[in-house]
Scaffold this motif. Structure first.
Motif, PDB file in Angstrom:
ATOM      1  N   ASP A   1       0.480  -3.743   5.757  1.00  0.00           N
ATOM      2  CA  ASP A   1       2.204  -4.292   4.458  1.00  0.00           C
ATOM      3  C   ASP A   1       3.085  -3.483   4.215  1.00  0.00           C
ATOM      4  OD1 ASP A   1       0.427  -6.659   5.335  1.00  0.00           O
ATOM      5  OD2 ASP A   1      -0.864  -5.847   3.734  1.00  0.00           O
TER       6      ASP A   1
ATOM      7  N   LYS B   1       2.223  -0.499   3.386  1.00  0.00           N
ATOM      8  CA  LYS B   1       1.779   0.051   2.007  1.00  0.00           C
ATOM      9  C   LYS B   1       0.461   1.050   2.260  1.00  0.00           C
ATOM     10  CE  LYS B   1       2.326  -4.585  -0.372  1.00  0.00           C
ATOM     11  NZ  LYS B   1       1.285  -5.635  -1.580  1.00  0.00           N
TER      12      LYS B   1
ATOM     13  N   ARG C   1      -2.733   2.274   0.890  1.00  0.00           N
ATOM     14  CA  ARG C   1      -4.135   2.559  -0.047  1.00  0.00           C
ATOM     15  C   ARG C   1      -5.448   2.490   0.684  1.00  0.00           C
ATOM     16  NH1 ARG C   1      -3.297  -3.614  -0.034  1.00  0.00           N
ATOM     17  NH2 ARG C   1      -3.207  -3.782   2.376  1.00  0.00           N
TER      18      ARG C   1
ATOM     19  N   ALA D   1      -8.821  -1.440  -3.495  1.00  0.00           N
ATOM     20  CA  ALA D   1      -7.839  -0.901  -3.725  1.00  0.00           C
ATOM     21  C   ALA D   1      -7.394   0.284  -4.211  1.00  0.00           C
ATOM     22  CB  ALA D   1      -6.514  -1.873  -3.246  1.00  0.00           C
TER      23      ALA D   1
ATOM     24  N   GLU E   1      -3.955   2.129  -5.071  1.00  0.00           N
ATOM     25  CA  GLU E   1      -2.335   2.680  -4.854  1.00  0.00           C
ATOM     26  C   GLU E   1      -1.703   3.136  -5.929  1.00  0.00           C
ATOM     27  OE1 GLU E   1      -1.150  -2.189  -6.218  1.00  0.00           O
ATOM     28  OE2 GLU E   1      -2.914  -1.443  -4.118  1.00  0.00           O
ATOM     29  N   LYS E   2      -2.158   3.578  -6.884  1.00  0.00           N
ATOM     30  CA  LYS E   2      -1.556   4.215  -8.061  1.00  0.00           C
ATOM     31  C   LYS E   2      -1.182   5.731  -7.590  1.00  0.00           C
ATOM     32  CE  LYS E   2      -1.174   5.985 -13.038  1.00  0.00           C
ATOM     33  NZ  LYS E   2      -2.042   6.007 -13.831  1.00  0.00           N
TER      34      LYS E   2
ATOM     35  N   LEU F   1       0.684   6.228  -5.004  1.00  0.00           N
ATOM     36  CA  LEU F   1       1.370   6.309  -3.032  1.00  0.00           C
ATOM     37  C   LEU F   1       2.048   4.843  -2.568  1.00  0.00           C
ATOM     38  CD1 LEU F   1      -2.704   6.057  -2.236  1.00  0.00           C
ATOM     39  CD2 LEU F   1      -0.966   7.673  -2.174  1.00  0.00           C
ATOM     40  N   PRO F   2       3.330   5.325  -1.949  1.00  0.00           N
ATOM     41  CA  PRO F   2       3.947   4.136  -1.349  1.00  0.00           C
ATOM     42  C   PRO F   2       3.272   3.014  -0.693  1.00  0.00           C
ATOM     43  CG  PRO F   2       3.314   6.509   0.168  1.00  0.00           C
ATOM     44  CD  PRO F   2       3.457   6.478  -1.081  1.00  0.00           C
ATOM     45  N   GLN F   3       3.892   2.236  -1.780  1.00  0.00           N
ATOM     46  CA  GLN F   3       3.527   0.914  -1.716  1.00  0.00           C
ATOM     47  C   GLN F   3       4.811  -0.199  -1.388  1.00  0.00           C
ATOM     48  OE1 GLN F   3      -0.258  -0.281  -2.302  1.00  0.00           O
ATOM     49  NE2 GLN F   3       0.184   1.706  -2.288  1.00  0.00           N
ATOM     50  N   LYS F   4       5.911   0.640  -0.313  1.00  0.00           N
ATOM     51  CA  LYS F   4       6.782  -0.193   0.218  1.00  0.00           C
ATOM     52  C   LYS F   4       7.439   0.720   1.739  1.00  0.00           C
ATOM     53  CE  LYS F   4      11.626  -1.925  -0.438  1.00  0.00           C
ATOM     54  NZ  LYS F   4      12.391  -2.610  -1.206  1.00  0.00           N
TER      55      LYS F   4
ATOM     56  N   CYS G   1       6.355   2.071   4.436  1.00  0.00           N
ATOM     57  CA  CYS G   1       5.608   3.324   4.776  1.00  0.00           C
ATOM     58  C   CYS G   1       4.333   2.662   5.581  1.00  0.00           C
ATOM     59  CB  CYS G   1       4.547   3.187   3.322  1.00  0.00           C
ATOM     60  SG  CYS G   1       3.549   4.956   3.837  1.00  0.00           S
TER      61      CYS G   1
END
Lengths: 371, 110
Positions: free
Chosen positions: A287, A289, A291, A304, A306-307, A309-312, A314
């Protein structure tokens, strides 16, 4: 105050990342061995200034480098990896016999008791040992010759022995893993070996529950619970509570159980980290993201992280030896990506920051916690 | 000593190494000069090279078989010597040090 040194192997050299115990400000040094593939580098716990590095290229083959001053200077040591006796054959991709051929060192594991002793996991799969600081290497031939070797077959990355784990409570016991053969254990310091793959199920091989043939990607152990092992297999995250005698799946609620890295929290033996990858056909995170997933229950229940880290947009991969933890009170976690980023968390994965963003593709990450 | 500065039967030859191997061996000059017993062959040049720079062992030719690594190439006097027998005598210009033996990394990999 303690400090941290992160050892990063990349497709075009090695880098050392240094910080104090706060792990906020980092000094980046390198590239060392610029232009060479650095599959792995690791420091001795006996003498933290003693570092070993695996340096290779398609042109010039294998070189092993050693530093005795924490990476300030390096010198090439021995690079003669000769299989013991007549090495015979393993299976090629099409199932035909193929002669054993040395290609490179994937993993260097320094001894827990002697800085001059170091193990090398190599492709084509075998385990070598040096007792003289890397000057000379001798194969622990009992592994390759224990009986199932002719059935081993290369994975997509080659037939590599990529994981070496030394049991801190038992100097005679060690674990290794090979793609694609599986996991193996010795209880007599490498003289004899046995496959430890009971419970692994691999649908992509002729006999899904075969004694060997499984594509084990990585194994991790907590030093205070050496009989408990966590495995990221090609597909499936697995756990053993009996030193590998049997395995059971703990993939639980992971979005995908394909992946490469797996590691254990420095102080919490039931806290495990993985980075799920979409599939064996699409080697990037799902996706778009990035994570990390953490289980505080020894598997099955994953959250998960994700703070930071790239969530778009990637689409990186995280390779099998590219995650490590430090030993500070609040455990630090580090991993590197195929896109050249090295991320660090100083709070056991709750939040992440990139130490560097634009290195060559990362092949390995190790951490030294220094006094 | 002869007029060319070599002892009888021993030739001083020049070898140019690829960049990465010069770095590995900590060679700052573009070429290295080696004394090689005549007749000068690629095998004898590599023997002398590896004796002076042990870290180059296994990087140009394989340990064990002694065969040239697949992506390493040898050139002498603008001719490709990569596929010549290792014991073939190199051109006189190389043996006399007027031309270097070039050891190159093949252009490969895209």
């Amino acid at each position: 105050m303690s400090c941290v040194r992160v050892l990063v192997g990349t497709r075009k050299g090695a880098f050392l990342l240094n910080s104090d115990g706060m792990r906020k400000n980092w000094a980046v040094s390198g590239p060392f061995f610029a232009g060479w593939e650095i599959y792995h580098l690791k420091g001795s716990t006996v003498d933290p200034n003693r570092l070993y590095a695996s340096q290779s290229s398609s042109w010039s083959g294998q070189v092993v480098e050693r530093s005795d001053d924490g990476g300030a200077t390096w010198a090439a040591v021995g690079n003669k990896f000769a299989y013991a006796g007549v090495p015979g054959t393993h299976q090629w991709y099409d199932g035909t016999p193929h002669p054993w051929e040395f290609k490179r060192v994937w993993h260097l594991e320094p001894s827990l008791s002697d800085a001059d002793t170091v193990y090398a996991g190599v492709e084509d799969a075998a385990l070598f040992k040096s007792a003289d600081g890397g000057a000379t290497w001798e194969e622990l031939k009992g592994l390759r010759e224990h009986g199932t070797g002719p059935q081993w077959q290369p994975g997509a990355g080659g037939m590599c022995l990529h994981t070496v784990i030394l049991d801190p409570s038992n100097a005679e016991r060690m674990y290794i893993a090979i793609s694609a053969a599986g996991a193996f254990r010795t209880d007599d310091a490498g003289k004899t070996w046995k496959p430890i793959n009971k419970g692994l199920v691999s649908q992509y091989i002729p006999d899904p529950t075969a004694e060997v043939g499984h594509c084990v990607h990585h194994i991790a152990m907590h030093k205070e619970r050496p009989g408990v092992l966590f495995m990221q297999k090609h597909w499936d995250v697995m756990r053993s509570d009996d030193a590998g005698e049997s395995w059971h799946e703990v993939s639980g609620n992971l979005p995908t159980d394909f992946g490469f890295v797996i590691d254990v929290h420095a102080h919490e033996p039931e806290t495990v980290f993985v980075v799920p990858i979409k599939s064996d056909a699409e080697h990037f995170v799902p996706d778009g993201k990035l994570r990390v997933f953490r289980s505080r229950t020894g598997g099955n229940e994953w959250e998960a992280l994700e703070k930071g880290l790239p969530q778009k947009d990637c689409y990186v991969n995280v390779l099998r030896d590219a995650m490590a933890v430090d030993q500070l009170d609040k455990c630090g976690v580090y991993f590197g990506t195929s896109g050249g980023q090295v991320y660090a968390s100083a709070d056991a994965g709750d939040s992440w920051t990139p130490i560097v963003r634009d290195l060559p593709g990362v092949l390995s990450v190790e951490v030294q916690t220094l006094k | 000593m002869t007029e060319s500065g070599t002892t009888d039967g021993v030739k001083e030859i020049r070898v140019a190494l690829p960049y990465h191997l010069r770095i590995l061996a900590k060679i700052e000059d573009a070429e290295v000069r080696l004394e090689v017993q005549a007749p000068v062959t690629v095998r004898r040049v590599l023997d002398a090279l590896e004796a002076r720079y042990p870290m180059l062992g296994g990087t140009i030719r394989e340990h064990g078989t002694g065969q040239r690594r697949a992506f390493m190439r040898f050139f002498a006097c603008e001719e490709d010597w990569s596929h010549q027998p290792l014991d073939a005598e190199l051109p006189e210009a190389v043996a006399e040090g007027r031309e270097p033996l070039l050891i190159l990394g093949a252009i490969a990999g895209g």
